[in-house]
Design a protein around this motif. Structure first.
Motif, PDB file in Angstrom:
ATOM      1  N   GLU A 185     -10.904   1.632   7.347  1.00  0.00           N
ATOM      2  CA  GLU A 185     -10.501   1.914   8.725  1.00  0.00           C
ATOM      3  C   GLU A 185      -9.216   1.189   9.080  1.00  0.00           C
ATOM      4  O   GLU A 185      -8.322   1.736   9.748  1.00  0.00           O
ATOM      5  N   ALA A 186      -9.086  -0.053   8.630  1.00  0.00           N
ATOM      6  CA  ALA A 186      -7.870  -0.822   8.909  1.00  0.00           C
ATOM      7  C   ALA A 186      -6.662  -0.218   8.199  1.00  0.00           C
ATOM      8  O   ALA A 186      -5.558  -0.135   8.769  1.00  0.00           O
ATOM      9  N   ALA A 187      -6.852   0.239   6.954  1.00  0.00           N
ATOM     10  CA  ALA A 187      -5.745   0.858   6.213  1.00  0.00           C
ATOM     11  C   ALA A 187      -5.338   2.172   6.863  1.00  0.00           C
ATOM     12  O   ALA A 187      -4.136   2.482   6.967  1.00  0.00           O
ATOM     13  N   GLU A 188      -6.318   2.951   7.318  1.00  0.00           N
ATOM     14  CA  GLU A 188      -6.005   4.216   7.984  1.00  0.00           C
ATOM     15  C   GLU A 188      -5.225   3.974   9.279  1.00  0.00           C
ATOM     16  O   GLU A 188      -4.268   4.699   9.594  1.00  0.00           O
TER      17      GLU A 188
ATOM     18  N   LEU B  77       0.804  -1.222   0.000  1.00  0.00           N
ATOM     19  CA  LEU B  77       0.000   0.000   0.000  1.00  0.00           C
ATOM     20  C   LEU B  77       0.837   1.271   0.000  1.00  0.00           C
ATOM     21  O   LEU B  77       0.514   2.240  -0.690  1.00  0.00           O
ATOM     22  N   PHE B  78       1.922   1.300   0.774  1.00  0.00           N
ATOM     23  CA  PHE B  78       2.559   2.564   1.093  1.00  0.00           C
ATOM     24  C   PHE B  78       4.004   2.715   0.645  1.00  0.00           C
ATOM     25  O   PHE B  78       4.619   3.740   0.941  1.00  0.00           O
ATOM     26  N   CYS B  79       4.585   1.736  -0.035  1.00  0.00           N
ATOM     27  CA  CYS B  79       6.025   1.823  -0.316  1.00  0.00           C
ATOM     28  C   CYS B  79       6.348   2.800  -1.445  1.00  0.00           C
ATOM     29  O   CYS B  79       7.483   3.252  -1.571  1.00  0.00           O
ATOM     30  N   ASP B  80       5.371   3.130  -2.291  1.00  0.00           N
ATOM     31  CA  ASP B  80       5.635   4.047  -3.405  1.00  0.00           C
ATOM     32  C   ASP B  80       5.418   5.487  -2.946  1.00  0.00           C
ATOM     33  O   ASP B  80       4.296   5.884  -2.609  1.00  0.00           O
ATOM     34  N   LEU B  81       6.503   6.268  -2.940  1.00  0.00           N
ATOM     35  CA  LEU B  81       6.448   7.658  -2.497  1.00  0.00           C
ATOM     36  C   LEU B  81       6.890   8.588  -3.615  1.00  0.00           C
ATOM     37  O   LEU B  81       7.654   8.199  -4.511  1.00  0.00           O
ATOM     38  N   THR B  82       6.414   9.817  -3.554  1.00  0.00           N
ATOM     39  CA  THR B  82       6.889  10.835  -4.484  1.00  0.00           C
ATOM     40  C   THR B  82       8.255  11.342  -4.025  1.00  0.00           C
ATOM     41  O   THR B  82       8.729  11.010  -2.943  1.00  0.00           O
ATOM     42  N   ASP B  83       8.877  12.174  -4.853  1.00  0.00           N
ATOM     43  CA  ASP B  83      10.189  12.711  -4.494  1.00  0.00           C
ATOM     44  C   ASP B  83      10.143  13.535  -3.218  1.00  0.00           C
ATOM     45  O   ASP B  83      11.142  13.648  -2.507  1.00  0.00           O
ATOM     46  N   ALA B  84       8.970  14.111  -2.906  1.00  0.00           N
ATOM     47  CA  ALA B  84       8.839  14.912  -1.686  1.00  0.00           C
ATOM     48  C   ALA B  84       8.614  14.050  -0.452  1.00  0.00           C
ATOM     49  O   ALA B  84       8.688  14.555   0.673  1.00  0.00           O
ATOM     50  N   GLY B  85       8.349  12.749  -0.630  1.00  0.00           N
ATOM     51  CA  GLY B  85       8.118  11.862   0.506  1.00  0.00           C
ATOM     52  C   GLY B  85       6.653  11.612   0.791  1.00  0.00           C
ATOM     53  O   GLY B  85       6.317  10.986   1.803  1.00  0.00           O
ATOM     54  N   TYR B  86       5.760  12.070  -0.104  1.00  0.00           N
ATOM     55  CA  TYR B  86       4.332  11.851   0.080  1.00  0.00           C
ATOM     56  C   TYR B  86       3.915  10.540  -0.585  1.00  0.00           C
ATOM     57  O   TYR B  86       4.590  10.029  -1.493  1.00  0.00           O
ATOM     58  N   LEU B  87       2.774  10.000  -0.142  1.00  0.00           N
ATOM     59  CA  LEU B  87       2.228   8.809  -0.781  1.00  0.00           C
ATOM     60  C   LEU B  87       1.826   9.139  -2.208  1.00  0.00           C
ATOM     61  O   LEU B  87       1.248  10.190  -2.488  1.00  0.00           O
TER      62      LEU B  87
END
Length: 507
Positions: free
Chosen positions: A195-198, A169-179
């Motif tokens: 809710e579980a993902a949040e 879910l979360f390993c891909d980030l932009t250059d700024a560090g955002y999802l």
């Protein structure tokens, strides 16, 4: 219809791009590292070429000797785009392009790539002497932002199934560090409750380093950092929810929304400014590489001007061997003598092209230094308008040749190491018909005028244009606004609001 065949003779002129001419043009635009790599490839394919041991800038024991021109230094400067190929006759195998080293000033040496002496570490003793096992030169490859994100997830999430879910879910980030975008789609594809993902994301955001990583937007990034500092409350949450108002310095509107005073809103702005809006920028894949200046600028001995010198660390040197040094002619087999003669001609041409490249760079740099002497004495305020055509006309070169010389080449000056392109700026007309002004010096003056403002004397763009006109700079209001925005300075309305809020806070 009558069809016939006949012969006609025509005489015409055309510019033929010979391989030697193409090589000269390529050498001229090469940066230091590109030139070094090119010469190493040439040395591998040509047995008569040898790169001198200190080629590439190790200096050597004689560092400090002045630059000695080659026997061709008095030859007229040749433009690769307009000159005929140089003849290969009369070139000595031992023609020297540069002396062992050139004396460096303290400023140039500080900013050049350091020359560390070999310490002897990483050597193992064998029966034949010392061998370099290379372990002292091994270093960890730079980690990408994705690798850093995976490492943080693995450190925070210990459960194997939850870790696999978080990585998906979360390993891909932009250059700024955002999802990155598409988080909702990935949650739906995995059939996971929102809710579980949040909850999983909140755990990662609370512990990941640097603070603010894995945020979905700027407001959430700033909120994460404020929570780590213990400064997040409902008031500042309201301010973050209305960031466009904060960017416009609309403290009155924010005061109504939060119930706080404008002075307190100004304090929050200063606190938010201290946060990092791009926590992932320091974890990017690109690694900073040291710059080796091609030219060292120093004050001349008389103290009346400045002079440019070649930095030998940026100019590799070749040694061309005679074919007889490899094998006597009597021992050569059929065809080998022709191969060696071809290699000798190629090596001599390459050596001569390097000499021409060095002369061209030095002449262009010298003309730049002569025209921009005010910059070295006064800084950006003394920068004069200058174009590539000005240098080309002064030296009798083509404009594209000057462009190739100045692209990717650096000058070590008492005011820092700067790319040669820095000295070329747009001319801005003088109001009284006097000497034109440089765009960079005008930008500096605009910044100085805004920096000297008080809460009671905030200058509008029209006011700044009028002030500049009084100082002899003819500039339109829209141009002032463009330069102000390029400096990252807010409008007069926003500056006035902020200064009024600061004055209220001081009271």
């Amino acid at each position: 219809m009558n069809l016939s065949v006949n012969l006609q003779m025509r005489q015409s002129q055309s510019l033929v791009m010979t391989p030697q001419l193409l090589q000269s043009i390529r050498l001229l635009q090469f940066q230091h590292t590109e030139l070094q790599a090119f010469l190493e490839r040439e040395a591998e394919g040509n047995p008569l070429i040898e790169l001198e041991p200190d080629a590439g800038g190790t200096g050597g024991p004689d560092a400090g000797e002045a630059f000695a021109p080659s026997p061709l230094a008095d030859a007229p400067l040749a433009d690769p785009l307009s000159a005929d190929p140089l003849p290969l006759t009369g070139v000595s195998d031992d023609a020297a392009v540069f002396a062992e080293a050139a004396e460096r000033t303290g400023d140039g040496e500080d900013r050049a790539s350091p020359d560390f002496p070999f310490s002897g570490e990483g050597l193992v003793v064998s029966q034949g002497g010392f061998e370099d096992d290379g372990t002292d030169r091994l270093r960890e490859a730079p980690r990408s932002l994705r690798d850093h994100a995976l490492g943080e997830i693995a450190e925070i999430i210990r459960d194997v199934s939850e870790r696999a879910l978080a990585e998906a879910l979360f390993c891909d980030l932009t250059d700024a560090g955002y999802l990155s975008e598409g988080l909702d789609d990935r949650i739906g594809e995995l059939g996971l409750a929102r809710e579980a993902a949040e909850a999983l994301l909140a755990r990662i955001q609370a512990e990941a380093e640097p603070a603010g990583l894995f945020a979905r937007d700027l407001a959430e990034c700033l909120a994460i950092q404020l929570k780590r500092l213990g400064r997040f409350d409902p008031v500042i949450a309201c301010v973050l929810a209305h960031l466009p108002l904060l960017a416009r310095r609309d403290f009155a509107a924010l005061a109504k929304l939060t119930g706080e005073s404008e002075a307190e809103i100004a304090d929050m702005l200063r606190e938010i400014r201290a946060l990092d809006p791009r926590p992932g920028s320091g974890l990017a894949d690109n690694e900073a590489t040291p710059v080796t200046p091609d030219i060292v600028v120093r004050e001349d001995a008389s103290g009346a001007g400045w002079q440019a010198e070649l930095n030998p660390a940026a100019f590799p040197r070749l040694r061309v061997h005679a074919p007889a040094s490899l094998a006597p002619a009597a021992r050569l087999r059929a065809g080998e003598d022709g191969f060696l003669n071809t290699c000798q001609q190629s090596a001599q041409w390459l050596q001569r092209s390097l000499e021409q490249r060095a002369r061209t760079i030095l002449n262009v740099a010298g003309e730049i230094v002569r025209r921009q002497d005010g910059f070295f004495a006064k800084g950006v305020a003394g920068l004069k308008p200058m174009t590539l055509m000005d240098i080309a006309e002064a030296l009798g070169l083509h404009e594209s040749t000057v462009s190739r010389v100045t692209s990717g080449k650096f000058m070590a000056t008492p005011r820092g190491t700067l790319e040669m392109k820095f000295f070329f700026t747009v001319a801005i007309a003088a109001s009284g018909g006097g000497e034109a002004h440089s765009a960079e010096s005008v930008k500096l003056r605009i910044g100085q005028l805004i920096g000297a403002e008080t809460a009671d004397s905030v200058l509008s763009d029209d006011d700044i244009a009028a002030r500049l006109k009084g100082e002899g700079v003819e500039l339109a209001r829209r141009t002032v606004a463009k330069y102000r925005e390029a400096l990252g300075l807010p409008s007069s309305v926003q500056r006035r609001r902020e200064r009024n809020a600061r004055r209220a806070a001081a009271e």
